[in-house]
Scaffold this motif. Structure first.
Motif, mmCIF file in Angstrom:
data_model
loop_
_atom_site.group_PDB
_atom_site.id
_atom_site.type_symbol
_atom_site.label_atom_id
_atom_site.label_comp_id
_atom_site.label_asym_id
_atom_site.label_seq_id
_atom_site.Cartn_x
_atom_site.Cartn_y
_atom_site.Cartn_z
ATOM 1 N N VAL A 43 9.245 17.589 24.781
ATOM 2 C CA VAL A 43 8.989 17.310 23.367
ATOM 3 C C VAL A 43 9.602 15.961 22.998
ATOM 4 O O VAL A 43 10.797 15.747 23.180
ATOM 5 C CB VAL A 43 9.584 18.410 22.454
ATOM 6 N N PHE A 44 8.758 15.056 22.495
ATOM 7 C CA PHE A 44 9.227 13.779 21.957
ATOM 8 C C PHE A 44 9.320 13.906 20.445
ATOM 9 O O PHE A 44 8.449 14.502 19.810
ATOM 10 C CB PHE A 44 8.216 12.657 22.263
ATOM 11 N N TYR A 45 10.370 13.320 19.857
ATOM 12 C CA TYR A 45 10.533 13.305 18.407
ATOM 13 C C TYR A 45 10.501 11.874 17.897
ATOM 14 O O TYR A 45 11.018 10.962 18.549
ATOM 15 C CB TYR A 45 11.857 13.949 17.996
ATOM 16 N N PHE A 50 16.418 14.896 17.345
ATOM 17 C CA PHE A 50 15.344 15.891 17.348
ATOM 18 C C PHE A 50 14.787 16.142 15.952
ATOM 19 O O PHE A 50 14.512 17.277 15.576
ATOM 20 C CB PHE A 50 15.829 17.203 17.985
ATOM 21 N N ASN A 51 14.586 15.094 15.190
ATOM 22 C CA ASN A 51 14.043 15.189 13.835
ATOM 23 C C ASN A 51 12.739 14.410 13.729
ATOM 24 O O ASN A 51 12.400 13.603 14.576
ATOM 25 C CB ASN A 51 15.045 14.642 12.809
ATOM 26 N N GLY A 52 12.042 14.642 12.653
ATOM 27 C CA GLY A 52 10.766 13.980 12.410
ATOM 28 C C GLY A 52 9.641 14.691 13.133
ATOM 29 O O GLY A 52 9.798 15.792 13.673
ATOM 30 N N SER A 53 8.487 14.087 13.132
ATOM 31 C CA SER A 53 7.314 14.652 13.772
ATOM 32 C C SER A 53 7.528 14.747 15.283
ATOM 33 O O SER A 53 8.279 13.965 15.871
ATOM 34 C CB SER A 53 6.088 13.788 13.465
ATOM 35 N N ALA A 54 6.858 15.725 15.916
ATOM 36 C CA ALA A 54 7.007 15.941 17.351
ATOM 37 C C ALA A 54 5.667 15.836 18.063
ATOM 38 O O ALA A 54 4.606 16.032 17.471
ATOM 39 C CB ALA A 54 7.613 17.319 17.610
ATOM 40 N N GLY A 75 6.331 15.791 9.112
ATOM 41 C CA GLY A 75 7.567 15.014 9.122
ATOM 42 C C GLY A 75 7.284 13.542 9.302
ATOM 43 O O GLY A 75 6.143 13.129 9.521
ATOM 44 N N SER A 76 8.347 12.752 9.223
ATOM 45 C CA SER A 76 8.171 11.310 9.357
ATOM 46 C C SER A 76 7.631 10.976 10.740
ATOM 47 O O SER A 76 8.017 11.568 11.729
ATOM 48 C CB SER A 76 9.487 10.577 9.092
ATOM 49 N N GLY A 77 6.696 10.049 10.782
ATOM 50 C CA GLY A 77 6.080 9.615 12.022
ATOM 51 C C GLY A 77 4.786 10.326 12.366
ATOM 52 O O GLY A 77 4.119 9.946 13.335
ATOM 53 N N VAL A 82 2.995 7.955 20.167
ATOM 54 C CA VAL A 82 4.254 8.282 20.836
ATOM 55 C C VAL A 82 4.800 7.036 21.533
ATOM 56 O O VAL A 82 6.004 6.793 21.520
ATOM 57 C CB VAL A 82 4.055 9.436 21.844
ATOM 58 N N LYS A 83 3.898 6.232 22.112
ATOM 59 C CA LYS A 83 4.324 5.021 22.811
ATOM 60 C C LYS A 83 5.076 4.100 21.862
ATOM 61 O O LYS A 83 4.593 3.763 20.785
ATOM 62 C CB LYS A 83 3.112 4.290 23.392
ATOM 63 N N ASN A 84 6.266 3.700 22.265
ATOM 64 C CA ASN A 84 7.139 2.782 21.528
ATOM 65 C C ASN A 84 7.667 3.328 20.206
ATOM 66 O O ASN A 84 8.247 2.584 19.435
ATOM 67 C CB ASN A 84 6.442 1.439 21.285
ATOM 68 N N ASN A 85 7.471 4.615 19.938
ATOM 69 C CA ASN A 85 7.954 5.181 18.678
ATOM 70 C C ASN A 85 8.843 6.402 18.846
ATOM 71 O O ASN A 85 9.369 6.905 17.864
ATOM 72 C CB ASN A 85 6.766 5.555 17.778
ATOM 73 N N ALA A 86 9.022 6.925 20.049
ATOM 74 C CA ALA A 86 9.852 8.110 20.254
ATOM 75 C C ALA A 86 11.330 7.733 20.210
ATOM 76 O O ALA A 86 11.748 6.770 20.837
ATOM 77 C CB ALA A 86 9.524 8.764 21.589
ATOM 78 N N ALA A 87 12.115 8.495 19.445
ATOM 79 C CA ALA A 87 13.540 8.212 19.330
ATOM 80 C C ALA A 87 14.401 9.263 20.014
ATOM 81 O O ALA A 87 15.565 9.024 20.287
ATOM 82 C CB ALA A 87 13.937 8.107 17.866
#
Length: 126
Positions: A43-45, A50-54, A75-77, A82-87
């Protein structure tokens, strides 16, 4: 949390992933909004901790480029690539000897962070 902060830093530029385990048939599948009890599940967030859109990926195999996959939950995002945006990310599997690798470059190139299966919940590591 040091482990997950390190994963978060690479996750920001993550462009490919590989789920590795005991040899099994199948492929990694993008499920978007949920793992639905299917393992392994990465799971990428969109946000750290582990917050925001998944965005969820299940099964064994490789995805060479995350550019075609979007964050799917509320959620946010939500809707962003997913590329370059997963935190942040976590990995759930049926056993603890399975791993998922998040690579910095497409096609499993460059450096990577390897996540060991954590069970059914994200694990905090100090």
């Amino acid at each position: 949390m040091k482990f997950f902060k390190r994963v978060a830093a690479v996750g920001v530029a993550a462009v490919s992933l590989s789920l590795v385990a005991v040899p099994q048939a199948g492929a990694t599948t993008y499920t978007g909004a949920g793992c639905n009890g299917t393992y392994p599940c990465l799971v990428f967030y969109y946000n750290s901790n582990f917050n925001g859109s998944a965005a969820n990926f299940v099964g064994y195999g490789k995805i060479n480029n995350l550019a075609g996959y979007n964050f799917a939950t509320s959620g946010s995002g939500k809707g962003l690539s997913v590329k370059n945006n997963a935190a942040s990310a976590f990995f759930i599997a049926g056993t603890t000897n399975e791993t998922a690798a998040i690579y910095y470059n497409s096609n499993q190139g460059g450096s990577c962070d390897e996540l060991w299966a954590q069970g059914s919940m994200p694990r905090s590591v100090s």
